[in-house]
Design an enzyme around this catalytic site. Structure first.
Site, PDB file in Angstrom:
ATOM      1  N   TYR A 103      19.721  70.672 -26.677  1.00  0.00           N
ATOM      2  CA  TYR A 103      19.063  70.525 -25.382  1.00  0.00           C
ATOM      3  C   TYR A 103      18.130  69.322 -25.345  1.00  0.00           C
ATOM      4  CZ  TYR A 103      20.952  75.102 -24.333  1.00  0.00           C
ATOM      5  OH  TYR A 103      21.812  76.151 -24.121  1.00  0.00           O
ATOM      6  N   HIS A 150      26.261  80.783 -17.645  1.00  0.00           N
ATOM      7  CA  HIS A 150      25.729  80.008 -18.765  1.00  0.00           C
ATOM      8  C   HIS A 150      25.052  78.728 -18.276  1.00  0.00           C
ATOM      9  CE1 HIS A 150      25.636  80.916 -22.956  1.00  0.00           C
ATOM     10  NE2 HIS A 150      25.920  79.682 -23.316  1.00  0.00           N
ATOM     11  N   LYS A 185      22.944  88.585 -29.462  1.00  0.00           N
ATOM     12  CA  LYS A 185      24.110  88.605 -30.336  1.00  0.00           C
ATOM     13  C   LYS A 185      23.798  89.372 -31.615  1.00  0.00           C
ATOM     14  CE  LYS A 185      26.372  84.334 -28.815  1.00  0.00           C
ATOM     15  NZ  LYS A 185      26.867  83.000 -29.245  1.00  0.00           N
ATOM     16  N   ARG A 211      21.473  79.466 -17.917  1.00  0.00           N
ATOM     17  CA  ARG A 211      20.812  79.514 -19.227  1.00  0.00           C
ATOM     18  C   ARG A 211      20.551  78.097 -19.742  1.00  0.00           C
ATOM     19  NH1 ARG A 211      20.005  82.549 -24.022  1.00  0.00           N
ATOM     20  NH2 ARG A 211      20.891  81.647 -25.913  1.00  0.00           N
TER      21      ARG A 211
END
Length: 313
Positions: A289, A254, A186, A257
């Site tokens: 996470y 995603h 990004k 990921r």
């Protein structure tokens, strides 16, 4: 004030900051424009446009006056941020703007410190179990481009890449000896991340047997016409491969990921290392996470521990 990111799409009357009768920009307007110019070199055009809209509304609310007091900012948020999601976003804009002003020596204290953000429960990301990930990636090759599809899935899971990062990978970004890859994330920020032996083998097989030579580009993953694949192509590949082994229909690029990060933490990796591999700017983004891992650990304890199971009957 003329906010340059809006030059092609002028703001409506409500969002357009007030100016004096001789059209001279106010001090606040000038500071906002300087901030947006500063931001344009570091963030995407969409981000700059979003910040510009929020700050144009701020200038309109204060009538261009440089009065960034807590009470003024509360009034602005009450008027322009009726929902918790909108308030959280606009408060983030204000804090970033205030941080810039303080760094530039234009503001002494931080008026946003006393502003409360709305409580928003973070939605835990979906992650595959290790078994599910293995079932998906170890299935028999299928489709018209099985080697390419396997290679991109293995790389995405092995390196924790975003789908946009995956399609942007070039041949020159890969170091097979070090099993590392240069990734543009990004804001076009570069980082180096790693991939495993299985992904390395899958990429080599694809390159040797199936890759269509690209037309004037250095792309790793190409389509039948030699053009760089799109994010839609990757999404379709993930959908096909997940459906074949009965994974949830919402499984997405995603998801791989998220699974990468969760499985690393489950295996004992430290949070800072995972942050670096994922390319997160803030550690707080990676910390979610840890909650995923704790939920999985709790589920394991509930299932396996004798005092966690019901003894009725």
């Amino acid at each position: 004030m003329v906010v340059r990111p809006f030059m092609e799409n002028p703001m409506d009357a409500e969002n357009r900051p007030n100016t004096s009768q001789n059209a001279a920009s106010s001090e606040l307007d000038e500071l906002i424009q300087q901030f947006l110019d500063h931001l344009a070199a570091r963030r995407s055009s969409n981000t700059v446009r979003s910040y510009g809209t929020d700050l144009a509304q701020l200038s309109s609310y204060t009538k261009g006056k440089f009065e960034l007091t807590p009470d003024r900012l509360r009034g602005y948020l009450r008027k322009y941020a009726p929902t918790p999601i909108t308030r959280a976003r606009k408060l983030s804009t204000l804090r970033t703007f205030v941080k810039y002003l303080r760094t530039a020596g234009k503001l002494g204290s931080d008026p946003t410190e006393v502003l409360e953000a709305p409580f928003r429960r973070k939605k835990l990301p979906k992650a595959l179990s290790r078994t599910q990930a293995s079932e998906m990636l170890d299935q028999e090759d299928a489709g018209r481009t099985p080697l390419r599809d396997r290679a991109l899935l293995e790389l995405m899971y092995s390196a924790g890449l975003r789908v946009s990062e995956l399609v942007g990978v070039n041949l020159t970004d890969i170091d097979f000896k070090a099993q590392s890859i240069l990734v543009r994330g990004k804001g076009n920020k570069e980082r180096v991340t790693l991939f495993g032996r299985t992904a390395s083998t899958a990429i080599r097989d694809y390159m040797a047997q199936e890759r269509t030579p690209p037309l004037g580009i250095n792309a790793l993953f190409t389509n039948a016409k030699g053009k760089r694949i799109t994010t839609r192509t990757v999404q379709n590949v993930v959908k096909r491969w997940s459906i074949r082994v009965g994974l949830p229909p919402e499984t997405s690029p995603h998801t791989l990921r998220h699974s990468f990060a969760t499985h690393l933490l489950d295996g004992g990796a430290d949070l800072k290392s995972v942050q670096q591999l994922l390319g997160h700017e803030n550690l707080a983004t990676t910390e979610i996470y840890t909650h995923v891992s704790m939920e999985r650990l709790k589920a394991t304890v509930d299932q396996a521990h004798p005092k966690s199971r019901s003894t009725a009957g």
